[in-house]
Scaffold this motif. Structure first.
Motif, PDB file in Angstrom:
ATOM      1  N   ASP A  76      12.044 133.218  38.264  1.00 59.36           N
ATOM      2  CA  ASP A  76      10.905 132.512  37.683  1.00 59.36           C
ATOM      3  C   ASP A  76      11.366 131.524  36.606  1.00 59.36           C
ATOM      4  N   VAL A  77      12.349 131.952  35.804  1.00 57.11           N
ATOM      5  CA  VAL A  77      12.862 131.096  34.735  1.00 57.11           C
ATOM      6  C   VAL A  77      13.773 130.014  35.295  1.00 57.11           C
ATOM      7  N   ARG A  78      14.674 130.416  36.163  1.00 53.67           N
ATOM      8  CA  ARG A  78      15.679 129.469  36.661  1.00 53.67           C
ATOM      9  C   ARG A  78      15.065 128.368  37.508  1.00 53.67           C
ATOM     10  N   ASP A  79      14.102 128.684  38.343  1.00 55.56           N
ATOM     11  CA  ASP A  79      13.498 127.656  39.191  1.00 55.56           C
ATOM     12  C   ASP A  79      12.844 126.567  38.349  1.00 55.56           C
ATOM     13  N   ALA A  80      12.121 126.972  37.310  1.00 57.28           N
ATOM     14  CA  ALA A  80      11.505 125.979  36.421  1.00 57.28           C
ATOM     15  C   ALA A  80      12.571 125.189  35.678  1.00 57.28           C
ATOM     16  N   GLU A  81      13.634 125.856  35.293  1.00 61.05           N
ATOM     17  CA  GLU A  81      14.733 125.198  34.583  1.00 61.05           C
ATOM     18  C   GLU A  81      15.371 124.114  35.439  1.00 61.05           C
ATOM     19  N   VAL A  82      15.620 124.416  36.698  1.00 58.32           N
ATOM     20  CA  VAL A  82      16.233 123.446  37.612  1.00 58.32           C
ATOM     21  C   VAL A  82      15.340 122.227  37.783  1.00 58.32           C
ATOM     22  N   LEU A  83      14.062 122.448  37.987  1.00 57.91           N
ATOM     23  CA  LEU A  83      13.132 121.342  38.175  1.00 57.91           C
ATOM     24  C   LEU A  83      13.036 120.485  36.912  1.00 57.91           C
ATOM     25  N   ARG A  84      13.024 121.117  35.764  1.00 58.56           N
ATOM     26  CA  ARG A  84      12.964 120.356  34.515  1.00 58.56           C
ATOM     27  C   ARG A  84      14.186 119.458  34.360  1.00 58.56           C
ATOM     28  N   LYS A  85      15.350 119.984  34.708  1.00 59.71           N
ATOM     29  CA  LYS A  85      16.574 119.184  34.595  1.00 59.71           C
ATOM     30  C   LYS A  85      16.540 117.994  35.552  1.00 59.71           C
ATOM     31  N   ARG A  86      16.023 118.216  36.746  1.00 63.54           N
ATOM     32  CA  ARG A  86      15.908 117.108  37.693  1.00 63.54           C
ATOM     33  C   ARG A  86      14.959 116.035  37.157  1.00 63.54           C
ATOM     34  N   LEU A  87      13.860 116.462  36.587  1.00 61.80           N
ATOM     35  CA  LEU A  87      12.904 115.512  36.028  1.00 61.80           C
ATOM     36  C   LEU A  87      13.495 114.756  34.841  1.00 61.80           C
ATOM     37  N   THR A  88      14.251 115.456  34.012  1.00 64.29           N
ATOM     38  CA  THR A  88      14.864 114.810  32.852  1.00 64.29           C
ATOM     39  C   THR A  88      15.847 113.727  33.280  1.00 64.29           C
ATOM     40  N   ARG A  89      16.650 114.036  34.293  1.00 61.90           N
ATOM     41  CA  ARG A  89      17.599 113.029  34.793  1.00 61.90           C
ATOM     42  C   ARG A  89      16.863 111.827  35.371  1.00 61.90           C
ATOM     43  N   TRP A  90      15.825 112.097  36.130  1.00 70.18           N
ATOM     44  CA  TRP A  90      15.080 111.002  36.746  1.00 70.18           C
ATOM     45  C   TRP A  90      14.408 110.135  35.685  1.00 70.18           C
ATOM     46  N   ALA A  91      13.789 110.770  34.685  1.00 71.80           N
ATOM     47  CA  ALA A  91      13.095 110.031  33.634  1.00 71.80           C
ATOM     48  C   ALA A  91      14.071 109.182  32.823  1.00 71.80           C
ATOM     49  N   ALA A  92      15.288 109.690  32.599  1.00 71.99           N
ATOM     50  CA  ALA A  92      16.284 108.944  31.832  1.00 71.99           C
ATOM     51  C   ALA A  92      16.690 107.660  32.543  1.00 71.99           C
ATOM     52  N   GLU A  93      16.615 107.673  33.860  1.00 73.13           N
ATOM     53  CA  GLU A  93      17.010 106.500  34.647  1.00 73.13           C
ATOM     54  C   GLU A  93      15.875 105.504  34.819  1.00 73.13           C
ATOM     55  N   HIS A  94      14.654 105.908  34.484  1.00 68.68           N
ATOM     56  CA  HIS A  94      13.505 105.050  34.760  1.00 68.68           C
ATOM     57  C   HIS A  94      12.771 104.602  33.491  1.00 68.68           C
ATOM     58  N   GLY A  95      13.438 104.746  32.353  1.00 67.92           N
ATOM     59  CA  GLY A  95      12.918 104.158  31.126  1.00 67.92           C
ATOM     60  C   GLY A  95      11.817 104.958  30.473  1.00 67.92           C
TER      61      GLY A  95
END
Length: 280
Positions: A76-95
Motif C-alpha cells: 500500500d505504501v510502496r505503490d503510492a511511493e512509486v507513482l509519486r516519484k513518477r509524477l515528480t519526474r514528469w512534473a520536473a520536465e514540464h515546468g
C-alpha cells in the motif's frame, strides 16, 4: 556440496536479518526502506512457495499467511511511493504551474501517508515480533536434507511455469489480455529469481546466471507494470486537464516501450546457456 540445506539456511537467515533491519529503517522513514523490505518479504515468500513439497507445511503455511499480510501493508505504501516519484519526474520536465498532475500527486501523498499510518504500528507489534521469531529458525525441511537433485527439480518447475506463462502471453487474443498475462509472467520471473538466488551457494554460476536472467525479465515487466498502474490511476481522475492527458500519453508510450523491450529480454533469458543445467 553434500548438504545444500546449510547454505540455503544461511541465505534464509540473512534475509530474516535484512527484513528486521529494513523494518527499523522504515520506522525512521529512510529512503528506499519500504521497497527493500518489500523485496525481502517477497524473497522469503517465494522460497516457501517454491520449496513447499520439501517443507513442513504445518509450519510454513502460517508463515506464508503472515508474510502475505506484511507484504500487503508494505505494498500500500510502496505503490503510492512509486507513482509519486513518477509524477515528480514528469512534473520536473514540464515546468511549473498548477495542473491536475499536482492534485493527483497530492492524492497519492495522502494515500502513502495513510498506508504508513497502518504499517508503522504493525512493525512495532507483537504480531510482527512473533513473525520474526518464527522465521529466525530457517525453513523447516521435512527431511534431514533435501539434496541438490530435489532443489534443482523445484527450481526447474518454477522455470517451466515461467516459460508457460510467456507462451500464454504470446497467445493472448488482444492487447489488454496480453498485458494481463505479462503481469503473470512478471510474477513467475520473480519466483525463479528468488529461488535461484537462494541456491547461489549450492549451484554457483549456474544459479547466479539464471537469477540475473529472471531479474532482467522482472525489471522490464516491472517498467510495464508501473506504467500500467499509473494509467489506471489516471483513469480515476474525474476531470482531466491538458496536463493529465499529456501525462497519460507519456505513460502509454512508456508501457508500449517496455512491452517492446520484453521480446529481446526474453530471447536473451531463454537460452540453453541460462537454463540448460536445470534439465534432469
Amino acid at each position: 556440496m553434500s548438504h545444500p540445506r546449510e547454505p540455503v539456511g544461511e541465505w534464509w537467515r540473512d534475509q530474516v536479518v535484512a527484513l528486521h533491519r529494513w523494518s527499523r529503517l522504515v520506522l525512521r522513514d529512510e529512503d528506499d526502506s519500504v521497497h527493500q523490505m518489500r523485496v525481502t518479504v517477497r524473497r522469503l515468500r517465494s522460497v516457501l512457495a517454491t520449496y513447499r513439497p520439501l517443507l513442513e507445511t504445518e509450519q510454513t503455511e502460517p508463515l506464508r499467511a503472515e508474510l502475505k499480510w506484511l507484504a500487503a501493508l508494505l505494498g500500500d505504501v510502496r505503490d503510492a511511493e512509486v507513482l509519486r516519484k513518477r509524477l515528480t519526474r514528469w512534473a520536473a520536465e514540464h515546468g511549473p504551474g498548477p495542473t491536475g498532475v499536482d492534485a493527483l500527486r497530492a492524492a497519492l501523498a495522502d494515500r502513502q501517508a495513510q498506508g504508513r499510518a497502518r504499517l508503522l504500528p504493525e512493525l512495532d507489534s507483537d504480531r510482527y515480533r512473533a513473525l520474526i521469531a518464527a522465521l529466525a529458525d530457517g525453513p523447516p525441511w521435512s527431511e534431514a536434507d533435501p539434496g541438490k537433485k530435489a532443489l534443482r527439480k523445484r527450481l526447474r518447475r518454477s522455470w517451466r511455469r515461467l516459460v508457460a506463462a510467456v507462451d500464454a502471453a504470446d497467445e493472448a487474443a488482444d492487447a489488454d489480455e496480453r498485458r494481463r498475462r505479462l503481469h503473470e509472467v512478471r510474477k513467475k520471473a520473480k519466483r525463479v529469481r528468488y529461488a535461484a538466488e537462494s541456491l547461489g551457494a549450492v549451484f554457483g554460476n549456474d544459479a547466479e546466471r539464471l537469477a540475473e536472467a529472471a531479474k532482467s525479465v522482472q525489471s522490464t515487466l516491472g517498467d510495464l507494470n508501473d506504467a500500467a498502474v499509473m494509467i489506471s490511476t489516471i483513469g480515476q481522475v474525474p476531470a482531466p486537464d491538458d496536463a493529465i492527458r499529456e501525462l497519460l500519453e507519456a505513460e502509454e508510450a512508456a508501457a508500449d516501450a517496455a512491452e517492446e523491450r520484453f521480446a529481446s529480454v526474453w530471447k536473451k533469458a531463454n537460452r540453453s546457456k541460462v537454463h540448460g543445467w536445470l534439465s534432469p
